[in-house]
Design an enzyme around this catalytic site. Structure first.
Site, short mmCIF file in Angstrom:
data_model
loop_
_atom_site.label_atom_id
_atom_site.label_comp_id
_atom_site.label_asym_id
_atom_site.label_seq_id
_atom_site.Cartn_x
_atom_site.Cartn_y
_atom_site.Cartn_z
N ARG A 162 -19.96 12.78 12.97
CA ARG A 162 -20.49 12.36 11.79
C ARG A 162 -21.72 11.28 12.06
NH1 ARG A 162 -14.58 11.41 8.83
NH2 ARG A 162 -14.35 13.83 8.59
N GLY B 33 0.92 -1.26 -0.01
CA GLY B 33 -0.02 -0.03 0.16
C GLY B 33 0.93 1.23 -0.05
#
Lengths: 577, 248
Positions: free
Chosen positions: A285, A10
């Site tokens: 959120r 990654g």
């Protein structure tokens, strides 16, 4: 003696940071990525990076950052590790600044800060509306410098297939596929650091890049590496619904003064400000998302009866907005056709962030020695809900830590993989090459992209904002059906060169397995905590559920068990904003 | 409202094989972009004549025009396919790979040269290491705000595609790397190595090979001030040579 070999899987912020740290300590590092590191999903982080550098003199400190992160995560995060990243955040911001990130400045030339949700301090350092892009580019430049020195090699596009785990249960490398030549190859690695990001693509459409498919971590889960808190998926309240994906509209729009509303009796109704007078539009959120759902779905008060609400910046000075949020306002204008400096944006919640991930210890090591995980693919920094601005400091910190601890681990090894016989590597390579060949031969009637869409629709409908046990059970039944249908896929491309259907088919299998972990983890957890909300169990239940979910692969599906949470610093209390 | 979407796509099976054209007809839906059409072909890989074909191969990641992956020629113009909305394009929509980079397959090209160019000009800050050195230098917002514009370069390759000086018989490094030198030289920690970066741009293929066609800035999806940057680098070079001569 050869230099230690570290494999980083990654090339986003966590992976590049790990690579830099390991290389600085003498490792030879190979970074494998699905794309050029510059094109990683970290580039999509918009709002900024939290760190209590207090350049505005508001009295902020890492202590408040720590406490608000733990509270924002509804007490599910292990507290000592959270303290680690919140303490380190100012140092990491300064390091990035020295590397040349174009952070916005105060009139005196210090790093400017703005607000995100779940705090009353300005704590977010930012570079316009594209902070992640600037941070990623800066680390990419540092890695390029190390490439020039021969310390790091960056390979793309390569897809992770499997870790090489020896008979003693120790990780010795990885098998990957070159997505251009389609060659399957085993690589020796004295440590392997996973930094493969989140898994938004399991839900079909999300704010994530389409490479965020969770395939690599799922492959490890199927190799009996423990996965944790799978059911905790963050739904971002403000995204632009689209046909191919739902594009993020940063929380810092509200941090800069943006207001959320719908019409009520012909007039704007600022429902978050009315319901949460203390935090207003900057509630965390999970809460903002549920309230937007309530307004649209229960109260049927969305814009023109549709599932959308307004996010309004049009009362703010357009030049100032360009300075602070430029990049993303342009993006809205390009994709929607309206200028958000003049008219309110239309937004709706969508899947955004993976709080769960590979289980790791305080050194970022997974349940397999030599195998590390850092960044969004690890589980340990955000608990049941991540605060805006916390993704980047946590993944920078975890990447740095994994770079350090993996090197310390390697120093304690008797033998490096370079000195080990070829047999184990050759057989891992052969096994995976055979699996790859078997996918080429699949000639059934199912199309993998249609199966993926079906999976995404089921997951989005039943395993996101509001969860019911009967629907979660039906979703798992559906996933089992899709797993059976996966076996009847017909591969529409037989080319042995830059073939996208074959790796996608493999990734889809992995996505289906990981979707079960999310669904069954959610089914089992009969409470509501952070992003995990069940109307039939609306309260947080610390007596029974203040614990981390662990999922271990068996051929009959994930076996769930639970682990105590480290709560030694802040005593859990009800979460009220 | 049209009933369908017509695409004409230039395909190529491998690096060295001969390109060919294939047409596709998809059912119309509003607000699609080029990528949602290519995704539709993956779900139903059939060409306009009803023949089964391999799905079209292309590169994309973020779908919101910050990663730079999905560059291609769309109706002859180099741009990002995620932000190319079908409703604003003339049909048939013609898709081709960028022509200035080696072909890989279909719409995928190899842009390694651009990353190598960034190495050539040392487009990085030479920090001592990642260990704690305290806060970095202060930076005036006025400079920072134009530097930020340059720091948004996605290495997408649209400027290279549009530049007549980037061609097989030239070594021209292209506008991107030049603008990145300007960025690095403007950063407070970047000034130390400014001369070295300029020296790299004085070599063959450097800034002198810019033909001033001025296509690059128009082609840039991020509206990066490439022309101003090339001019600024030219001025830095003049200053460097005068200063160098005076020091002799």
């Amino acid at each position: 003696m050869s230099a230690p070999q570290v494999l980083v899987i990654g090339g986003g912020l966590a992976g590049l940071m790990a690579a830099i740290r390991a290389a600085e300590q003498g490792a030879t590092v190979k970074v494998f990525s699905l794309c050029a590191p510059k094109r990683s999903h970290s580039a999509c982080a918009q709002g900024g990076i939290n760190g209590a550098i207090n350049t505005l003199g508001q009295g902020d400190s890492p202590k408040y950052h720590f406490e608000e992160t733990v509270y924002g995560g509804d007490f599910l995060a292990n507290q000592t590790v959270v303290k680690g990243f919140t303490d380190a955040a100012p140092r990491l911001i300064y390091m990035l600044d020295r590397m040349g990130v174009t952070f916005n400045r105060t009139p005196e030339g210090f790093i400017d800060l703005r607000r995100a949700g779940g705090t009353k301090f300005n704590r977010v350092a930012f570079a316009g509306g594209t902070t992640g892009q600037q941070m990623l580019y800066t680390l990419d430049e540092q890695v390029r410098k190390l490439e020039e020195k021969g310390k790091v090699e960056v390979l793309f596009p390569w897809d992770f297939m499997e870790a090489i785990i020896d008979e003693g249960g120790v990780c010795r490398g990885a098998v990957l596929q070159d997505l251009t030549t389609m060659e399957v190859k085993a690589f020796r690695g004295d440590a392997v650091i996973m930094a493969t990001g989140g898994l938004g693509y399991l839900f079909g459409k999300s704010t994530n890049a389409i490479i965020n498919n969770g395939s690599a971590v799922s492959a490890l889960y199927q190799q009996k590496v423990t996965y944790a808190n799978g059911e905790f998926i963050q739904i971002h309240p403000t995204s632009i619904p689209g046909d191919d994906k739902n594009r993020l509209m940063s929380e810092t729009c509200r941090g800069e003064g943006g207001r959320v509303w719908v019409y009520k009796d012909g007039k704007p109704w600022y429902f978050l400000e009315e319901w949460y007078p203390n935090y207003g539009n900057l509630v965390p959120r999970d809460i903002a998302t549920r309230e937007i759902f309530k307004v649209c779905i229960d109260m049927k008060m969305g814009i023109d009866g549709e599932n959308m609400v307004y996010l309004d910046l049009s009362h703010l000075d357009p030049n100032w907005l360009n300075q602070r949020l430029g990049g993303i306002l342009d993006m809205y204008e390009i994709f929607v056709g309206d200028d958000p400096r003049k008219v309110p944006m239309k937004i709706f919640p969508t899947v955004h962030f993976t709080m769960g991930g590979l289980w790791v210890d305080e050194k970022q090591q997974t349940t397999v020695p030599g195998l590390y995980a850092a960044g969004e693919c690890d589980y340990q920094y955000h608990g049941a809900n991540r605060l805006g601005g916390n993704a980047m400091p946590a993944c920078m910190y975890a990447g740095e830590l994994a770079g350090n601890t993996s090197m310390a681990y390697i120093k304690g090894l008797d033998k490096l993989t370079a000195d080990m016989p070829e047999t184990a590597f050759a057989s891992a390579q052969k096994k995976n090459a055979e699996f790859d060949a078997s996918i080429y031969k699949m000639s059934g009637s199912e199309n993998p992209y249609l199966l993926h869409r079906e999976m995404g629709e089921w997951m989005t409908t039943n395993a996101t904002v509001v969860r019911y046990n009967d629907r979660l059970q039906q979703t798992d039944d559906k996933l089992l059906e899709l797993i059976e249908r996966w076996k009847k896929i017909g591969v529409s491309d037989s080319t042995g060169w830059s073939n996208q259907v074959v790796p996608f088919t493999r990734q889809l299998w992995n996505m289906l397995q990981l979707s079960r972990v999310i669904t069954l983890g959610a089914l089992a957890r009969n409470e509501s905590r952070g992003a995990h909300y069940k109307p039939d169990y609306p309260e947080r239940d610390d007596a029974n559920w203040l614990k981390t979910t662990l999922a271990d692969y068996t051929k009959d599906g994930p076996k769930l068990s639970y682990e105590e949470v480290d709560i030694q610093h802040v005593k859990p209390r009800p979460r009220v904003y | 409202m049209p009933n369908d979407i017509r695409l004409k796509i230039k395909r190529q099976d491998s690096q060295s094989s001969t390109p060919y054209w294939q047409e596709f007809v998809l059912p119309y839906r509003p607000s699609l972009n080029v990528i949602s059409c290519l995704m539709e072909i993956q779900r139903n890989p059939v060409d306009a004549t009803g023949k089964k074909v391999a799905p079209v191969v292309w590169e994309c990641n973020c779908l919101e025009e910050v990663c730079g992956a999905c560059s291609m020629l769309i109706n002859g113009k180099a741009r990002q396919s995620c932000s190319a909305l079908i409703d604003r394009l003339e049909q048939p929509v013609v898709l081709e790979p960028l022509s200035k980079f080696p072909a890989v397959r279909d719409l995928v090209i190899d842009r390694t040269v651009m990353f190598n160019n960034l190495k050539r000009v040392k487009a990085w800050i030479n920090i001592d290491g990642t260990h704690d050195q305290g806060p970095g230098p202060r930076f005036p917002e006025k400079t920072r705000s134009w530097a930020y514009e340059l720091s948004r370069c996605m290495t997408c390759g649209c400027c290279m595609e549009s530049c007549p000086q980037v061609n097989p018989s030239s070594k021209f490094i292209g506008p991107t790397a030049i603008a990145q030198v300007r960025l690095m030289n403007a950063l407070p920690n970047g000034e130390n190595d400014a001369e070295e970066r300029l020296a790299a741009l004085m070599e063959p293929g450097g800034v002198a090979e810019c033909g001033n066609a001025q296509n690059c800035e128009r082609a840039c999806p991020k509206e990066i001030p490439l022309l101003t940057s090339i001019a600024a680098i030219n001025r830095q070079m003049v200053a460097k040579s005068i200063f160098g001569a005076l020091n002799k």
